[in-house]
Design a protein around this motif. Sequence first.
Motif, PDB file in Angstrom:
ATOM      1  N   THR A 247      37.975  -9.614  22.318  1.00 12.62           N
ATOM      2  CA  THR A 247      36.544  -9.585  21.642  1.00 12.62           C
ATOM      3  C   THR A 247      36.328  -8.978  20.217  1.00 12.62           C
ATOM      4  OG1 THR A 247      35.726  -7.544  23.020  1.00 12.62           O
ATOM      5  CG2 THR A 247      35.124  -9.605  24.022  1.00 12.62           C
ATOM      6  N   ASP A 248      37.181  -7.869  19.847  1.00  7.59           N
ATOM      7  CA  ASP A 248      37.121  -7.123  18.706  1.00  7.59           C
ATOM      8  C   ASP A 248      37.951  -8.063  17.710  1.00  7.59           C
ATOM      9  OD1 ASP A 248      35.547  -5.056  18.925  1.00  7.59           O
ATOM     10  OD2 ASP A 248      37.008  -3.652  18.456  1.00  7.59           O
ATOM     11  N   THR A 249      38.798  -8.998  18.057  1.00  9.57           N
ATOM     12  CA  THR A 249      39.635  -9.868  17.544  1.00  9.57           C
ATOM     13  C   THR A 249      39.128 -11.206  17.111  1.00  9.57           C
ATOM     14  OG1 THR A 249      41.150 -10.383  19.157  1.00  9.57           O
ATOM     15  CG2 THR A 249      41.613  -8.607  17.526  1.00  9.57           C
TER      16      THR A 249
ATOM     17  N   ASP B 276      39.269   6.209  17.871  1.00 13.63           N
ATOM     18  CA  ASP B 276      38.946   4.783  17.296  1.00 13.63           C
ATOM     19  C   ASP B 276      40.022   4.247  16.584  1.00 13.63           C
ATOM     20  OD1 ASP B 276      36.658   3.361  16.315  1.00 13.63           O
ATOM     21  OD2 ASP B 276      36.704   4.487  14.316  1.00 13.63           O
ATOM     22  N   HIS B 277      39.355   2.977  15.837  1.00 12.95           N
ATOM     23  CA  HIS B 277      40.282   2.363  15.279  1.00 12.95           C
ATOM     24  C   HIS B 277      39.633   1.576  13.876  1.00 12.95           C
ATOM     25  CE1 HIS B 277      38.680  -1.631  16.283  1.00 12.95           C
ATOM     26  NE2 HIS B 277      37.712  -0.823  16.928  1.00 12.95           N
ATOM     27  N   HIS B 278      38.650   2.366  13.503  1.00  9.67           N
ATOM     28  CA  HIS B 278      37.954   2.024  12.288  1.00  9.67           C
ATOM     29  C   HIS B 278      38.815   2.606  11.257  1.00  9.67           C
ATOM     30  CE1 HIS B 278      34.715   1.149  15.311  1.00  9.67           C
ATOM     31  NE2 HIS B 278      34.423   0.004  14.341  1.00  9.67           N
ATOM     32  N   VAL B 279      38.849   1.592   9.913  1.00  4.82           N
ATOM     33  CA  VAL B 279      39.520   2.373   8.841  1.00  4.82           C
ATOM     34  C   VAL B 279      38.684   3.346   7.974  1.00  4.82           C
ATOM     35  CG1 VAL B 279      41.060   0.625   8.473  1.00  4.82           C
ATOM     36  CG2 VAL B 279      38.911   0.196   7.292  1.00  4.82           C
TER      37      VAL B 279
ATOM     38  N   SER C 173      43.838  -3.353  17.256  1.00  7.56           N
ATOM     39  CA  SER C 173      42.839  -4.297  16.923  1.00  7.56           C
ATOM     40  C   SER C 173      41.617  -3.586  17.378  1.00  7.56           C
ATOM     41  CB  SER C 173      43.363  -5.380  17.829  1.00  7.56           C
ATOM     42  OG  SER C 173      43.381  -4.856  19.296  1.00  7.56           O
ATOM     43  N   SER C 174      41.664  -2.867  18.310  1.00  8.57           N
ATOM     44  CA  SER C 174      40.413  -2.311  19.121  1.00  8.57           C
ATOM     45  C   SER C 174      40.696  -1.046  19.580  1.00  8.57           C
ATOM     46  CB  SER C 174      40.379  -3.386  20.353  1.00  8.57           C
ATOM     47  OG  SER C 174      41.522  -3.369  21.057  1.00  8.57           O
ATOM     48  N   THR C 175      39.737  -0.321  20.131  1.00  9.21           N
ATOM     49  CA  THR C 175      39.898   0.933  20.656  1.00  9.21           C
ATOM     50  C   THR C 175      40.355   0.715  22.061  1.00  9.21           C
ATOM     51  OG1 THR C 175      37.762   1.867  19.559  1.00  9.21           O
ATOM     52  CG2 THR C 175      38.605   3.166  21.269  1.00  9.21           C
ATOM     53  N   CYS C 176      40.298  -0.309  22.749  1.00 13.13           N
ATOM     54  CA  CYS C 176      41.038  -0.465  24.148  1.00 13.13           C
ATOM     55  C   CYS C 176      42.611  -0.565  23.785  1.00 13.13           C
ATOM     56  CB  CYS C 176      40.351  -1.934  24.590  1.00 13.13           C
ATOM     57  SG  CYS C 176      38.884  -1.627  25.414  1.00 13.13           S
TER      58      CYS C 176
ATOM     59  N   PRO D  12      26.184  -1.138  21.537  1.00 15.05           N
ATOM     60  CA  PRO D  12      27.513  -1.385  21.722  1.00 15.05           C
ATOM     61  C   PRO D  12      28.212  -2.722  21.942  1.00 15.05           C
ATOM     62  CG  PRO D  12      26.434  -0.470  23.892  1.00 15.05           C
ATOM     63  CD  PRO D  12      25.492  -0.499  22.790  1.00 15.05           C
ATOM     64  N   ASP D  13      29.320  -3.073  21.552  1.00 20.40           N
ATOM     65  CA  ASP D  13      29.951  -4.439  21.469  1.00 20.40           C
ATOM     66  C   ASP D  13      30.729  -4.138  22.810  1.00 20.40           C
ATOM     67  OD1 ASP D  13      32.000  -2.776  20.687  1.00 20.40           O
ATOM     68  OD2 ASP D  13      32.293  -3.839  18.770  1.00 20.40           O
ATOM     69  N   ALA D  14      31.594  -5.211  23.192  1.00 21.93           N
ATOM     70  CA  ALA D  14      32.359  -5.227  24.417  1.00 21.93           C
ATOM     71  C   ALA D  14      33.632  -4.058  24.313  1.00 21.93           C
ATOM     72  CB  ALA D  14      32.995  -6.472  24.498  1.00 21.93           C
ATOM     73  N   ASP D  15      34.124  -3.867  22.989  1.00 18.10           N
ATOM     74  CA  ASP D  15      35.376  -2.964  22.847  1.00 18.10           C
ATOM     75  C   ASP D  15      34.635  -1.626  23.226  1.00 18.10           C
ATOM     76  OD1 ASP D  15      37.761  -1.802  22.252  1.00 18.10           O
ATOM     77  OD2 ASP D  15      37.169  -1.451  20.209  1.00 18.10           O
ATOM     78  N   ALA D  16      33.480  -1.271  22.501  1.00 13.70           N
ATOM     79  CA  ALA D  16      32.793   0.154  22.760  1.00 13.70           C
ATOM     80  C   ALA D  16      32.720   0.412  24.386  1.00 13.70           C
ATOM     81  CB  ALA D  16      31.445   0.193  22.031  1.00 13.70           C
TER      82      ALA D  16
ATOM     83  N   VAL E 184      34.390   7.378  21.647  1.00 15.03           N
ATOM     84  CA  VAL E 184      35.257   6.213  21.692  1.00 15.03           C
ATOM     85  C   VAL E 184      34.630   4.937  20.703  1.00 15.03           C
ATOM     86  CG1 VAL E 184      36.489   6.337  23.681  1.00 15.03           C
ATOM     87  CG2 VAL E 184      34.459   5.306  23.912  1.00 15.03           C
ATOM     88  N   ASP E 185      35.543   4.300  19.894  1.00 11.96           N
ATOM     89  CA  ASP E 185      34.932   3.239  19.200  1.00 11.96           C
ATOM     90  C   ASP E 185      34.020   3.497  18.132  1.00 11.96           C
ATOM     91  OD1 ASP E 185      35.670   0.532  18.696  1.00 11.96           O
ATOM     92  OD2 ASP E 185      33.825  -0.023  19.452  1.00 11.96           O
ATOM     93  N   CYS E 186      34.115   4.640  17.778  1.00 12.18           N
ATOM     94  CA  CYS E 186      32.781   5.104  16.691  1.00 12.18           C
ATOM     95  C   CYS E 186      33.249   5.699  15.452  1.00 12.18           C
ATOM     96  CB  CYS E 186      31.984   6.264  17.581  1.00 12.18           C
ATOM     97  SG  CYS E 186      30.469   6.460  17.032  1.00 12.18           S
TER      98      CYS E 186
HETATM   99 MN    MN Z   1      36.110  -1.871  18.428  1.00 12.74          MN
END
Ligand code: MN
Length: 349
Positions: free
Chosen positions: A163-165, A114-117, A132-135, A25-29, A89-91
């Motif tokens: 962090t995601d940006t 989520d926010h991934h294209v 920009s992010s799931t947050c 996981p990254d910070a957004d996750a 989330v974020d996946c």
């Molecule tokens: Mn993210």
Amino acid sequence: MNSLIKCIRDIEKSKTIAIICHTIPDADALASLVALKKIIRQNFNLSDESKQIDLFVDADEINEINSAIVNGIELNNRRSEHYDLAISVDCASLSRLGKYAEIFEEANNTINIDHHVTNERFAKNNLVFKTSSTCEALYIIAKSQDWELSDEVCKLVYSGIITDTNNLTQGTITVNTHKIITEMVSRKINVDALNQHFFQNNTKSKAYLLKQALDSLTFFAGDRIAFMKLTKQDISECEATVEDTYGIVNHGTEIKGVDISILAIKQEDNSYQVSLRSKGNVDVSNIAKAFGGGGHENMAAFNYSGLLADLKEQLIPACREELLKHPKEEKENLFDNSDEIEEQSQTKG
Ligand SMILES: [Mn+2]
């Protein structure tokens, strides 16, 4: 029924909820994982007994910086055999949930936020935002329902966005992103401390790892592609973690004229974890997709089984092809001083 309303009903009626973010996981996750639980707790007005919310993340270790987000929070304690509801989330795909994909598949109901294209819409209800992010997506959901956002949740939202940006320099950044940041800054949250925590807090191990990566730096396509490599051995020799490799690929796009940056990390099984970054309209998500991965326009990744030479032989031409769609243009002047120049010539004349 509007899918958001349906999701809210599902959350309302579920007694047992599992929230799961992506593996490594990254910070957004992590921030969206924790923020969603807090948002549900604060706005669904339920006592601990009536609703059980368990958080899951498939990660052997989380680096020091990101582990601050989940400090003191119980993770991966499966208190139900089958959950009424599982929320990812974020996946972008089911497999990115790692070993906890099973919990997701076995749940009675599923939501994917989520926010991934490249999101594969793998849940019964999919809330995929262009944010920009799931947050940021969670913030938009909460605001649309007039929910209360505590300062703690705002700290998480702020952290996920910055962090995601990469500190508001890449990814899907809209007017709304800036508005949210403005709101967060006007709250009583210590944004300076958060900025320092996420951007001026690298370990020595990470610095040594960056040195290793930069040692391997090579250029292709008239210096428009930067390529770096690392191995699992480099990571252990630097006493670094997998998470310490994050952000290293960005050093490629920081170079003038480079439009695509690549970092290939050799895994123990000799496969490669490949990260891609790009500038402007250069789209690396489709390249990653062609190799079985995914991500965002300027930020994508995939796994490759095979030799490094073969990877390069396939990947560099794919990147060149994308670059052909975006010929190098003369950069126009960022600042227009033509009025000054005219004035000067008049004085001289
Ligand atoms: Mn993210």
